[in-house]
Design a protein around this motif. Structure first.
Motif, PDB file in Angstrom:
ATOM      1  N   THR A  91      21.697  -0.616  -4.713  1.00  0.00           N
ATOM      2  CA  THR A  91      21.658  -0.509  -3.253  1.00  0.00           C
ATOM      3  C   THR A  91      20.701   0.595  -2.828  1.00  0.00           C
ATOM      4  N   MET A  92      20.716   1.733  -3.526  1.00  0.00           N
ATOM      5  CA  MET A  92      19.766   2.810  -3.213  1.00  0.00           C
ATOM      6  C   MET A  92      18.331   2.325  -3.363  1.00  0.00           C
ATOM      7  N   MET A  93      18.053   1.634  -4.470  1.00  0.00           N
ATOM      8  CA  MET A  93      16.699   1.111  -4.688  1.00  0.00           C
ATOM      9  C   MET A  93      16.311   0.132  -3.581  1.00  0.00           C
ATOM     10  N   SER A  94      17.228  -0.739  -3.221  1.00  0.00           N
ATOM     11  CA  SER A  94      16.943  -1.768  -2.221  1.00  0.00           C
ATOM     12  C   SER A  94      16.732  -1.177  -0.843  1.00  0.00           C
ATOM     13  N   LEU A  95      17.611  -0.270  -0.421  1.00  0.00           N
ATOM     14  CA  LEU A  95      17.483   0.325   0.909  1.00  0.00           C
ATOM     15  C   LEU A  95      16.208   1.157   1.019  1.00  0.00           C
ATOM     16  N   TYR A  96      15.915   1.919  -0.019  1.00  0.00           N
ATOM     17  CA  TYR A  96      14.680   2.705   0.017  1.00  0.00           C
ATOM     18  C   TYR A  96      13.468   1.776   0.069  1.00  0.00           C
ATOM     19  N   SER A  97      13.495   0.706  -0.681  1.00  0.00           N
ATOM     20  CA  SER A  97      12.371  -0.232  -0.697  1.00  0.00           C
ATOM     21  C   SER A  97      12.208  -0.926   0.645  1.00  0.00           C
ATOM     22  N   GLY A  99       0.790  -1.224   0.000  1.00  0.00           N
ATOM     23  CA  GLY A  99       0.000   0.000   0.000  1.00  0.00           C
ATOM     24  C   GLY A  99       0.823   1.276   0.000  1.00  0.00           C
ATOM     25  N   ALA A 100       1.911   1.265  -0.726  1.00  0.00           N
ATOM     26  CA  ALA A 100       2.760   2.458  -0.812  1.00  0.00           C
ATOM     27  C   ALA A 100       1.978   3.600  -1.450  1.00  0.00           C
ATOM     28  N   ASP A 101       2.331   4.832  -1.075  1.00  0.00           N
ATOM     29  CA  ASP A 101       1.632   5.983  -1.648  1.00  0.00           C
ATOM     30  C   ASP A 101       2.303   6.448  -2.943  1.00  0.00           C
ATOM     31  N   ALA A 102       1.667   7.389  -3.610  1.00  0.00           N
ATOM     32  CA  ALA A 102       2.138   7.851  -4.920  1.00  0.00           C
ATOM     33  C   ALA A 102       3.551   8.419  -4.858  1.00  0.00           C
ATOM     34  N   GLY A 103       3.857   9.132  -3.802  1.00  0.00           N
ATOM     35  CA  GLY A 103       5.202   9.702  -3.652  1.00  0.00           C
ATOM     36  C   GLY A 103       6.269   8.625  -3.564  1.00  0.00           C
ATOM     37  N   GLN A 104       5.959   7.555  -2.879  1.00  0.00           N
ATOM     38  CA  GLN A 104       6.922   6.449  -2.755  1.00  0.00           C
ATOM     39  C   GLN A 104       7.118   5.759  -4.097  1.00  0.00           C
ATOM     40  N   LEU A 134      10.671   5.584  -6.163  1.00  0.00           N
ATOM     41  CA  LEU A 134      11.167   4.320  -6.713  1.00  0.00           C
ATOM     42  C   LEU A 134      11.423   4.456  -8.208  1.00  0.00           C
ATOM     43  N   GLY A 135      10.503   5.083  -8.923  1.00  0.00           N
ATOM     44  CA  GLY A 135      10.678   5.289 -10.359  1.00  0.00           C
ATOM     45  C   GLY A 135      11.916   6.116 -10.654  1.00  0.00           C
ATOM     46  N   PHE A 136      12.143   7.171  -9.883  1.00  0.00           N
ATOM     47  CA  PHE A 136      13.338   7.993 -10.050  1.00  0.00           C
ATOM     48  C   PHE A 136      14.597   7.170  -9.807  1.00  0.00           C
ATOM     49  N   LEU A 137      14.615   6.383  -8.736  1.00  0.00           N
ATOM     50  CA  LEU A 137      15.793   5.563  -8.426  1.00  0.00           C
ATOM     51  C   LEU A 137      16.036   4.520  -9.514  1.00  0.00           C
ATOM     52  N   PHE A 138      14.953   3.965 -10.071  1.00  0.00           N
ATOM     53  CA  PHE A 138      15.117   3.011 -11.163  1.00  0.00           C
ATOM     54  C   PHE A 138      15.720   3.693 -12.386  1.00  0.00           C
ATOM     55  N   LEU A 139      15.183   4.854 -12.763  1.00  0.00           N
ATOM     56  CA  LEU A 139      15.724   5.564 -13.920  1.00  0.00           C
ATOM     57  C   LEU A 139      17.187   5.932 -13.714  1.00  0.00           C
ATOM     58  N   LEU A 140      17.536   6.324 -12.503  1.00  0.00           N
ATOM     59  CA  LEU A 140      18.936   6.621 -12.199  1.00  0.00           C
ATOM     60  C   LEU A 140      19.801   5.369 -12.351  1.00  0.00           C
ATOM     61  N   THR A 141      19.322   4.259 -11.824  1.00  0.00           N
ATOM     62  CA  THR A 141      20.070   3.002 -11.906  1.00  0.00           C
ATOM     63  C   THR A 141      20.216   2.523 -13.344  1.00  0.00           C
ATOM     64  N   ILE A 142      19.159   2.607 -14.131  1.00  0.00           N
ATOM     65  CA  ILE A 142      19.240   2.129 -15.514  1.00  0.00           C
ATOM     66  C   ILE A 142      20.114   3.071 -16.343  1.00  0.00           C
ATOM     67  N   VAL A 164      10.403   1.538   2.747  1.00  0.00           N
ATOM     68  CA  VAL A 164       8.984   1.625   2.388  1.00  0.00           C
ATOM     69  C   VAL A 164       8.215   0.444   2.968  1.00  0.00           C
ATOM     70  N   VAL A 165       8.743  -0.741   2.787  1.00  0.00           N
ATOM     71  CA  VAL A 165       8.061  -1.944   3.307  1.00  0.00           C
ATOM     72  C   VAL A 165       7.982  -1.865   4.826  1.00  0.00           C
ATOM     73  N   TYR A 166       9.079  -1.537   5.493  1.00  0.00           N
ATOM     74  CA  TYR A 166       9.105  -1.457   6.956  1.00  0.00           C
ATOM     75  C   TYR A 166       8.099  -0.421   7.466  1.00  0.00           C
ATOM     76  N   SER A 167       7.993   0.706   6.767  1.00  0.00           N
ATOM     77  CA  SER A 167       7.091   1.775   7.232  1.00  0.00           C
ATOM     78  C   SER A 167       5.611   1.410   7.055  1.00  0.00           C
ATOM     79  N   HIS A 168       5.336   0.386   6.252  1.00  0.00           N
ATOM     80  CA  HIS A 168       3.944  -0.028   6.048  1.00  0.00           C
ATOM     81  C   HIS A 168       3.575  -1.281   6.834  1.00  0.00           C
ATOM     82  N   LEU A 169       4.465  -1.762   7.667  1.00  0.00           N
ATOM     83  CA  LEU A 169       4.142  -2.947   8.480  1.00  0.00           C
ATOM     84  C   LEU A 169       3.390  -2.566   9.722  1.00  0.00           C
TER      85      LEU A 169
END
Length: 116
Positions: free
Chosen positions: A102-108, A45-50, A54-62, A111-116
């Motif tokens: 690593t940035m994508m993973s740590l942020y994710s 249930g992540a929000d739009a900002g999250q 994630l999309g920004f971090l993916f584009l940076l990584t790719i 996000v998961v931890y904050s929604h538990l």
């Protein structure tokens, strides 16, 4: 009119680069990782900002992966034999991609931890 032609040419070159990047196993794996993370974000249930971050971090990584691939293509063109500069260039590119992942993973994880 030259500006429009320049933009169209640039878009054509970018699309060709995108197609070339998709031939790389690492880029394919990064796209799959992103798709899995999107599913996880939906599940928690992540929000739009999250999703946007994630999309920004993916584009940076790719983008980093594209630059890493460009370095590897150039290095492979310069030498077919072992060369210390080639090893270092490839190692540095790999480290840059690792940092993006690593940035994508740590942020994710956050996000998961904050929604538990």
């Amino acid at each position: 009119m030259n500006h429009i032609r320049h933009v169209l040419d640039a878009a054509t070159y970018s699309y060709a680069g995108f197609l070339r990047l998709l031939q790389e196993t690492a880029a394919q794996a990064e796209c799959m990782f992103f798709a899995i993370l999107l599913a996880v974000y939906v599940a928690v249930g992540a929000d739009a900002g999250q999703f946007a971050i994630l999309g920004f971090l993916f584009l940076l990584t790719i983008a980093i992966e594209a630059l890493n691939t460009a370095v590897e293509v150039l290095v492979d063109h310069l030498t077919n034999e072992f060369a210390e500069f080639a090893r270092q260039a490839k190692d540095l590119g790999s480290f840059a991609v690792f940092c993006g992942l690593t940035m994508m993973s740590l942020y994710s994880l956050y996000v998961v931890y904050s929604h538990l």
